[in-house]
Motif scaffolding. Structure first.
Motif, PDB file in Angstrom:
ATOM      1  N   PRO A 131      36.012  64.860  44.491  1.00 36.27           N
ATOM      2  CA  PRO A 131      36.791  64.624  43.212  1.00 36.27           C
ATOM      3  C   PRO A 131      36.468  65.939  42.410  1.00 36.27           C
TER       4      PRO A 131
ATOM      5  N   SER B 216      34.319  67.276  38.693  1.00 38.43           N
ATOM      6  CA  SER B 216      33.073  66.897  38.222  1.00 38.43           C
ATOM      7  C   SER B 216      33.281  65.984  37.248  1.00 38.43           C
ATOM      8  N   GLU B 217      34.123  66.071  36.441  1.00 34.86           N
ATOM      9  CA  GLU B 217      34.624  65.240  35.142  1.00 34.86           C
ATOM     10  C   GLU B 217      35.036  63.794  35.869  1.00 34.86           C
ATOM     11  N   GLY B 218      35.668  63.604  36.763  1.00 38.50           N
ATOM     12  CA  GLY B 218      36.191  62.416  37.353  1.00 38.50           C
ATOM     13  C   GLY B 218      35.409  61.734  38.396  1.00 38.50           C
ATOM     14  N   ALA B 219      34.254  62.394  38.844  1.00 44.29           N
ATOM     15  CA  ALA B 219      33.228  61.801  39.995  1.00 44.29           C
ATOM     16  C   ALA B 219      32.572  60.562  39.444  1.00 44.29           C
ATOM     17  N   THR B 220      32.400  59.502  40.555  1.00 46.73           N
ATOM     18  CA  THR B 220      31.604  58.369  40.255  1.00 46.73           C
ATOM     19  C   THR B 220      30.231  58.665  40.355  1.00 46.73           C
ATOM     20  N   PRO B 221      29.310  57.836  40.025  1.00 48.56           N
ATOM     21  CA  PRO B 221      27.988  57.939  40.245  1.00 48.56           C
ATOM     22  C   PRO B 221      27.603  58.166  41.798  1.00 48.56           C
ATOM     23  N   GLN B 222      28.397  57.327  42.727  1.00 45.66           N
ATOM     24  CA  GLN B 222      28.090  57.557  44.032  1.00 45.66           C
ATOM     25  C   GLN B 222      28.576  58.949  44.602  1.00 45.66           C
ATOM     26  N   GLN B 223      29.670  59.238  44.124  1.00 40.74           N
ATOM     27  CA  GLN B 223      30.186  60.515  44.617  1.00 40.74           C
ATOM     28  C   GLN B 223      29.363  61.586  43.872  1.00 40.74           C
ATOM     29  N   ASP B 224      28.681  61.661  42.913  1.00 39.45           N
ATOM     30  CA  ASP B 224      27.879  62.659  42.419  1.00 39.45           C
ATOM     31  C   ASP B 224      26.605  62.667  43.223  1.00 39.45           C
ATOM     32  N   ARG B 225      26.030  61.513  43.864  1.00 46.40           N
ATOM     33  CA  ARG B 225      25.115  61.588  44.478  1.00 46.40           C
ATOM     34  C   ARG B 225      25.389  62.070  46.083  1.00 46.40           C
TER      35      ARG B 225
END
Length: 532
Positions: free
Chosen positions: A449, A451-460
């Protein structure tokens, strides 16, 4: 009798002060030109917004400096040999200051890019002259070793100090990252004639064809490697793009032409016998690898601190402070060790310590902490890099005739610039490939995704994937340094006793008729007598 003793003591004290001030001037310029390659990195986001850079063009703020600096080093070194190193040192420092002023007051992207290129030109003039001036100002032995230790420390510390200083100044104004160089450069240009002796200009032709071929070749190589790595930290890999391939191909072609021209030239830009000496060639190769390792270390660890540990730019700079402190201390230790042990053992030990530090970093996890996982290997790596920088700098410039010190120093600086660009390009490719593979595995094949639309899990998931890429790069760097340890142990033939003399090489010592040459302690003594 007492009066004579007092006069001698006063003369000795005056000589020590002159040498101390000479070292301050030389080290200041070396710190400026190395620091400038990283200090602007921290300021890029605000600089880009204020000047209206398009996203695809902002990398030129970094690239224009590295291309001009790396591409013109040989030319700058030769210029110092022909017209006088102090003169070129002063002109380079002054140009660097003027270009920094232009960058500090820039109002549009074109203006900024031109000013950065001019900074690179000034750095290419000043840097090889600075190293050559150490060899011709300080007597061979402990004094020159200590001076080289400080000089090499400045080379290594520039990136670290750049991260810290860039963070501090950017918080106030990004323009200060340029303007801070102005008073320093002007002060150096004004004081250098008082404390630095001028070298004897070498008679000879300028070798214009060789100069053009070398400059175009080095510029093309540095640009090609920089473009391949994406130009900015985390910018991805562009090895297969035509622009990269054309630049690298042109670089190789022009350097081949350069070698052919130098073999037939009466007054060559680069006397090829400099490269034929085994110890010097080994020193150059090892410095290429050390620069690749160190630039990549800063690139990945600074990104890890900000992207995974969520440090600010200023916090990242502060986190690197121990590296700066320990490298300064280890540099002074190294300057003492090379007086007691052969350089190959000092450089080899440094390479092993560097490899150990990089291997330690290859075990980082996404939840690693600073004091447990970043700090200890940082100290090991700082010590290793310092041992390598000092010993390799000494062995690279030892035994060279005084009228070739400039070009010898320029080749060493070129190895650092080309090595840094090559290291970032190659290791970015390795790291990005591993990052993408790991991210695809964690996302189950779904596209990553924004960077603006990423979920916390995707950030992790991204943090885990970036860590995987960084640790893979650190592992490769560790292997590179292990191989370098073997190269320097078997390739450096010079003994510690030889570093205490100005001879030892095929070009050093005397003119062949018993008259001493004009290098090292001889020039230093005559300079003191002239009061220059």
């Amino acid at each position: 009798m007492t009066d004579s003793s007092d006069e001698d003591s006063a003369a000795d004290e005056h000589g020590r002060r002159r040498l101390g001030m000479a070292l301050v001037l030389i080290s200041t310029v070396q710190l400026m030109v190395v620091l400038d390659a990283t200090i602007v990195t921290i300021a890029l986001p605000r600089l880009r917004t204020d000047l209206g850079f398009a996203p695809e063009n902002v990398s030129w703020v970094l690239t224009s400096y590295s291309v001009a600096f790396g591409g013109l080093l040989l030319l700058g070194g030769r210029l110092g040999d022909l017209v006088g190193r102090r003169r070129v040192f002063v002109l380079g420092s002054a140009l660097f200051a003027v270009a920094s002023l232009l960058g500090g007051v820039a109002t549009n992207p074109g203006w900024m890019i031109v000013s950065r290129g001019l900074q690179g030109v000034g750095a290419a003039m000043a840097a090889p002259a600075a190293l050559a001036l150490i060899s011709t100002t300080f007597p061979a032995g402990p004094q020159r070793n200590r001076a080289m230790g400080v000089y090499a420390a400045m080379s290594g510390l520039g990136s670290t100090v750049g991260l810290l200083l860039g963070g501090v100044l950017t918080e106030l104004s990004w323009r200060l990252t340029f303007l801070i160089n102005v008073p320093l450069g002007i002060a150096v240009a004004l004081l250098a004639p008082r404390f630095l002796a001028e070298s004897n200009p070498k008679r000879g032709s300028f070798d214009l064809v060789g100069a053009l071929a070398a400059t175009v070749g080095l510029v093309s190589l540095v640009y090609g490697f920089t473009h391949a790595s994406g130009g900015t930290a985390g910018g991805g890999s562009r090895w297969s793009e035509p622009e990269t391939m054309i630049a690298l191909g042109a670089g190789v072609l022009f350097l081949v032409v350069f070698i052919l021209v130098e073999r037939r030239s009466i007054g060559p830009l680069l006397p090829l016998h400099i490269l034929r000496e085994r110890t010097r060639a080994t020193s150059y190769f090892a410095m290429l690898i050390v620069a690749a390792a160190m630039y990549s270390f800063f690139l990945y660890l600074s990104q890890y601190a900000q992207d995974v540990m969520d440090y600010s730019a200023l916090q990242t700079g502060i986190a690197f402070l121990p590296f700066a402190v320990f490298m300064m201390g280890a540099s002074q230790l190294a300057s003492s060790l090379v007086s007691r042990f052969d350089p190959r053992w000092v450089a080899g030990s440094g390479a092993l310590l560097g490899a150990a530090g990089m291997y330690w970093y290859s075990m980082l996890q996404a939840d690693s902490t600073y004091w447990a996982n970043l700090f200890p290997p940082m100290i090991v790596a700082a010590t290793g890099f310092a041992l390598m920088f000092i010993s390799l700098t000494l062995t690279a410039v030892h035994g060279v005739d005084a009228n070739e010190q400039g070009v010898t120093s320029a080749v060493l600086n070129s190895m650092q610039q080309v090595g840094g660009a090559l290291g970032i390009a190659v290791l970015s490719t390795i790291g990005v490939r591993e990052l993408l593979d790991k991210q695809a595995e964690l996302l189950g094949g779904a596209p990553p995704p924004s960077s603006e639309g990423a979920t916390p899990q995707q950030d992790r998931f991204y943090e885990i994937a970036f860590t995987a890429g960084a640790t893979q790069a650190f592992l490769v760097v560790s292997v590179m340094l292990l191989a370098t340890a073997l190269v320097v142990v078997f390739g450096l033939r010079i003994k510690r006793a030889e570093l205490s003399t100005d001879g030892g090489g095929s070009t050093g010592g005397s003119h062949g008729d018993g008259r001493p040459d004009d290098s090292g302690a001889v020039e230093h003594d005559s300079a003191a007598e002239r009061g220059e």
